[in-house]
Motif scaffolding. Sequence first.
Motif, PDB file in Angstrom:
ATOM      1  N   SER A  39     -18.397   6.821  -7.459  1.00 35.83           N
ATOM      2  CA  SER A  39     -16.933   6.912  -7.577  1.00 35.83           C
ATOM      3  C   SER A  39     -16.278   6.093  -6.482  1.00 35.83           C
ATOM      4  N   LYS A  40     -15.103   5.547  -6.823  1.00 37.76           N
ATOM      5  CA  LYS A  40     -14.310   4.785  -5.878  1.00 37.76           C
ATOM      6  C   LYS A  40     -13.935   5.656  -4.683  1.00 37.76           C
ATOM      7  N   MET A  41     -14.003   5.112  -3.477  1.00 35.76           N
ATOM      8  CA  MET A  41     -13.483   5.865  -2.332  1.00 35.76           C
ATOM      9  C   MET A  41     -11.987   6.039  -2.543  1.00 35.76           C
TER      10      MET A  41
ATOM     11  N   ILE B 125       0.873  -1.180   0.000  1.00 39.99           N
ATOM     12  CA  ILE B 125       0.000   0.000   0.000  1.00 39.99           C
ATOM     13  C   ILE B 125       0.910   1.230   0.000  1.00 39.99           C
ATOM     14  N   GLN B 126       0.530   2.231  -0.778  1.00 42.90           N
ATOM     15  CA  GLN B 126       1.361   3.430  -0.878  1.00 42.90           C
ATOM     16  C   GLN B 126       1.311   4.264   0.403  1.00 42.90           C
ATOM     17  N   ALA B 127       2.440   4.937   0.650  1.00 37.46           N
ATOM     18  CA  ALA B 127       2.536   5.807   1.827  1.00 37.46           C
ATOM     19  C   ALA B 127       2.204   7.232   1.398  1.00 37.46           C
TER      20      ALA B 127
ATOM     21  N   ASP C 202      -5.875   7.981 -16.296  1.00 36.89           N
ATOM     22  CA  ASP C 202      -6.631   8.842 -15.368  1.00 36.89           C
ATOM     23  C   ASP C 202      -5.722   9.847 -14.672  1.00 36.89           C
ATOM     24  N   LYS C 203      -4.604   9.334 -14.122  1.00 37.54           N
ATOM     25  CA  LYS C 203      -3.751  10.223 -13.325  1.00 37.54           C
ATOM     26  C   LYS C 203      -3.023  11.226 -14.201  1.00 37.54           C
ATOM     27  N   SER C 204      -2.608  10.814 -15.402  1.00 38.87           N
ATOM     28  CA  SER C 204      -1.872  11.751 -16.254  1.00 38.87           C
ATOM     29  C   SER C 204      -2.814  12.814 -16.827  1.00 38.87           C
TER      30      SER C 204
ATOM     31  N   VAL D 158      -5.584  -7.499  -3.581  1.00 34.27           N
ATOM     32  CA  VAL D 158      -5.741  -6.079  -3.953  1.00 34.27           C
ATOM     33  C   VAL D 158      -7.215  -5.783  -4.217  1.00 34.27           C
ATOM     34  N   GLY D 159      -7.520  -4.504  -4.401  1.00 35.22           N
ATOM     35  CA  GLY D 159      -8.856  -4.083  -4.798  1.00 35.22           C
ATOM     36  C   GLY D 159      -8.998  -4.136  -6.312  1.00 35.22           C
ATOM     37  N   GLU D 160     -10.233  -3.939  -6.745  1.00 36.47           N
ATOM     38  CA  GLU D 160     -10.573  -4.043  -8.169  1.00 36.47           C
ATOM     39  C   GLU D 160      -9.732  -3.104  -9.047  1.00 36.47           C
ATOM     40  N   ASP D 161      -9.410  -1.910  -8.513  1.00 37.71           N
ATOM     41  CA  ASP D 161      -8.672  -0.928  -9.324  1.00 37.71           C
ATOM     42  C   ASP D 161      -7.285  -1.419  -9.734  1.00 37.71           C
ATOM     43  N   GLN D 162      -6.790  -2.463  -9.083  1.00 33.28           N
ATOM     44  CA  GLN D 162      -5.464  -2.974  -9.439  1.00 33.28           C
ATOM     45  C   GLN D 162      -5.519  -4.191 -10.359  1.00 33.28           C
ATOM     46  N   ARG D 163      -6.709  -4.590 -10.784  1.00 37.82           N
ATOM     47  CA  ARG D 163      -6.849  -5.798 -11.601  1.00 37.82           C
ATOM     48  C   ARG D 163      -6.030  -5.704 -12.898  1.00 37.82           C
TER      49      ARG D 163
ATOM     50  N   GLY E 256     -10.709  -3.415   1.073  1.00 39.98           N
ATOM     51  CA  GLY E 256     -10.241  -4.033  -0.174  1.00 39.98           C
ATOM     52  C   GLY E 256      -8.910  -4.754  -0.013  1.00 39.98           C
ATOM     53  N   ALA E 257      -8.045  -4.227   0.853  1.00 37.35           N
ATOM     54  CA  ALA E 257      -6.694  -4.788   0.945  1.00 37.35           C
ATOM     55  C   ALA E 257      -6.352  -5.299   2.353  1.00 37.35           C
ATOM     56  N   LEU E 258      -6.309  -4.412   3.336  1.00 41.15           N
ATOM     57  CA  LEU E 258      -5.805  -4.790   4.670  1.00 41.15           C
ATOM     58  C   LEU E 258      -6.517  -5.982   5.311  1.00 41.15           C
TER      59      LEU E 258
ATOM     60  N   GLU F 225     -17.126  -9.169  -3.637  1.00 45.47           N
ATOM     61  CA  GLU F 225     -18.076  -8.346  -2.877  1.00 45.47           C
ATOM     62  C   GLU F 225     -17.479  -7.023  -2.415  1.00 45.47           C
ATOM     63  N   THR F 226     -16.197  -7.052  -2.055  1.00 47.36           N
ATOM     64  CA  THR F 226     -15.617  -5.872  -1.401  1.00 47.36           C
ATOM     65  C   THR F 226     -14.500  -5.231  -2.223  1.00 47.36           C
ATOM     66  N   ALA F 227     -14.412  -5.589  -3.494  1.00 48.66           N
ATOM     67  CA  ALA F 227     -13.290  -5.150  -4.319  1.00 48.66           C
ATOM     68  C   ALA F 227     -13.307  -3.652  -4.568  1.00 48.66           C
ATOM     69  N   LYS F 228     -14.494  -3.053  -4.433  1.00 49.41           N
ATOM     70  CA  LYS F 228     -14.573  -1.618  -4.683  1.00 49.41           C
ATOM     71  C   LYS F 228     -15.540  -0.979  -3.692  1.00 49.41           C
ATOM     72  N   ILE F 229     -14.975  -0.192  -2.797  1.00 50.02           N
ATOM     73  CA  ILE F 229     -15.772   0.567  -1.837  1.00 50.02           C
ATOM     74  C   ILE F 229     -15.925   1.965  -2.441  1.00 50.02           C
ATOM     75  N   TYR F 230     -17.133   2.516  -2.343  1.00 50.92           N
ATOM     76  CA  TYR F 230     -17.415   3.798  -2.996  1.00 50.92           C
ATOM     77  C   TYR F 230     -17.430   4.960  -2.008  1.00 50.92           C
TER      78      TYR F 230
HETATM   79  N1  AQP Z   1     -12.140   2.191  -2.854  1.00 55.99           N
HETATM   80  C1  AQP Z   1     -11.470   1.058  -2.748  1.00 55.99           C
HETATM   81  N2  AQP Z   1     -12.114  -0.114  -2.591  1.00 55.99           N
HETATM   82  C2  AQP Z   1     -11.423  -1.282  -2.461  1.00 55.99           C
HETATM   83  N3  AQP Z   1     -10.071  -1.342  -2.503  1.00 55.99           N
HETATM   84  C3  AQP Z   1      -9.396  -0.198  -2.660  1.00 55.99           C
HETATM   85  N4  AQP Z   1      -8.074   0.083  -2.727  1.00 55.99           N
HETATM   86  C4  AQP Z   1      -7.919   1.415  -2.882  1.00 55.99           C
HETATM   87  N5  AQP Z   1      -9.107   2.023  -2.939  1.00 55.99           N
HETATM   88  C5  AQP Z   1     -10.052   1.053  -2.793  1.00 55.99           C
HETATM   89  C6  AQP Z   1      -7.000  -0.903  -2.616  1.00 55.99           C
HETATM   90  O1  AQP Z   1      -6.095  -0.468  -1.594  1.00 55.99           O
HETATM   91  C7  AQP Z   1      -4.783  -0.912  -1.920  1.00 55.99           C
HETATM   92  C8  AQP Z   1      -3.793   0.218  -1.806  1.00 55.99           C
HETATM   93  O2  AQP Z   1      -4.017   1.159  -2.813  1.00 55.99           O
HETATM   94  P1  AQP Z   1      -2.953   2.214  -3.276  1.00 55.99           P
HETATM   95  O3  AQP Z   1      -1.710   2.106  -2.502  1.00 55.99           O
HETATM   96  O4  AQP Z   1      -2.858   2.172  -4.757  1.00 55.99           O
HETATM   97  O5  AQP Z   1      -3.570   3.587  -2.895  1.00 55.99           O
HETATM   98  P2  AQP Z   1      -5.040   4.059  -3.158  1.00 55.99           P
HETATM   99  O6  AQP Z   1      -5.668   4.209  -1.831  1.00 55.99           O
HETATM  100  O7  AQP Z   1      -5.688   3.222  -4.208  1.00 55.99           O
HETATM  101  O8  AQP Z   1      -4.914   5.412  -3.737  1.00 55.99           O
HETATM  102  P3  AQP Z   1      -6.223   6.249  -3.969  1.00 55.99           P
HETATM  103  O9  AQP Z   1      -6.914   6.497  -2.690  1.00 55.99           O
HETATM  104  O10 AQP Z   1      -6.992   5.656  -5.083  1.00 55.99           O
HETATM  105  O11 AQP Z   1      -5.517   7.518  -4.290  1.00 55.99           O
HETATM  106  P4  AQP Z   1      -5.604   8.380  -5.514  1.00 55.99           P
HETATM  107  O12 AQP Z   1      -6.583   9.363  -5.101  1.00 55.99           O
HETATM  108  O13 AQP Z   1      -4.210   8.887  -5.601  1.00 55.99           O
HETATM  109  O14 AQP Z   1      -6.028   7.521  -6.676  1.00 55.99           O
HETATM  110  C9  AQP Z   1      -4.863  -1.513  -3.323  1.00 55.99           C
HETATM  111  O15 AQP Z   1      -4.932  -2.915  -3.202  1.00 55.99           O
HETATM  112  C10 AQP Z   1      -6.151  -0.962  -3.857  1.00 55.99           C
HETATM  113  O16 AQP Z   1      -6.719  -1.801  -4.829  1.00 55.99           O
END
Ligand code: AQP
Length: 329
Positions: free
Chosen positions: A192-194, A8-10, A111-113, A144-149, A22-24, A180-185
Amino acid sequence: LPRSVSGIQATSDSLHLGNYIGALQQFVEHQEHHDAFYFIANMHAITVEQDPAELRERTLRTAAQFIAAGIDPERSTIFVQSHVDAHPKLSWILECTTGLGEAQRMTQFKDKSAKKENVSLGLLTYPALMAADILLYQADVVPVGEDQRQHLELTRNLAERFNHRYGATFTVPEAGILKETAKIYDLQDPTSKMSKSAANPAGLINILDEPKALTKKFKSAVTDNDTVIAFDPEAKPGVSNLLTIYSALTGDSVDSIVAEYEGKMYGHLKVGLAEIAVEKLAPVRERTLELLDDRAELERILLAGADKAQAIADETVRVAYERVGFLHR
Ligand code: AQP
């Protein structure tokens, strides 16, 4: 034992509820039956600008939250990414294994760029470093969460490509994404993703929020004009997100929660969920603050973790260097 690896990023003072669910929570679960490696991704963090003092502080805070959430440093290896030199070494090789177009197609990069004026090269090569993080440890599963698939799919492709070109070197990992928990809003914008870069801070639940703040955020969560508590992510994204969070924090099924709240109003569900979240997160907050009172001990845990991680990672780099044809030193 199969190996579970993730990071997880710092990049914030507190992890958020999406990271937690999603992760911890999965990290904690995996340590029961995996050889687990969990790291604080400070190298990934600098793909966007960070203040050095803040990055240092957040690295320790993130480590403290890992432990406070239940990752046991006696059983799992907890370490800081930059403490293990093998990460950038293997990342270079994997950058040279990745197509430019392939990297440019990653939605996180797009998205980020799109949101930035100054885009670093590191933001583009981010997924090669992430692949190195995983392949160095011959991970079997990556929670990981869905966003990392998509990044994980690229990791698998890179492992297969490298193995095919140079001979079997890396384990091809599976994605540990719980449906079920791959994406928390976001609580204020439940489509939108939390995320820590939430437009409205009231939509973002930080695990280190004080109980009062947690309660207030849950009570003001956006729902809809209907009154029936039901799980329907399309028609009722706000209520469905609350039910998902409720289920993830209690372990109860969504159906049983819906049955429990039958005939009640949204307000009841919000108050009930706020109580559960406080019960679950207040101890994590207290334990995190305690751990941060003894930084020498935290640093000791991280250095011991780095030693264990390095032994495995160095061996993978040795083999990969050999395979690509780097001369022995
Ligand atoms: N909303 C989420 N639901 C489920 N899983 C999530 N993860 C992140 N957001 C959700 C999972 O958390 C792990 C760490 O993610 P990261 O280090 O990439 O940081 P981040 O929290 O994902 O960054 P943010 O909040 O999304 O920041 P910005 O705003 O910079 O884009 C991963 O396993 C991720 O899937």
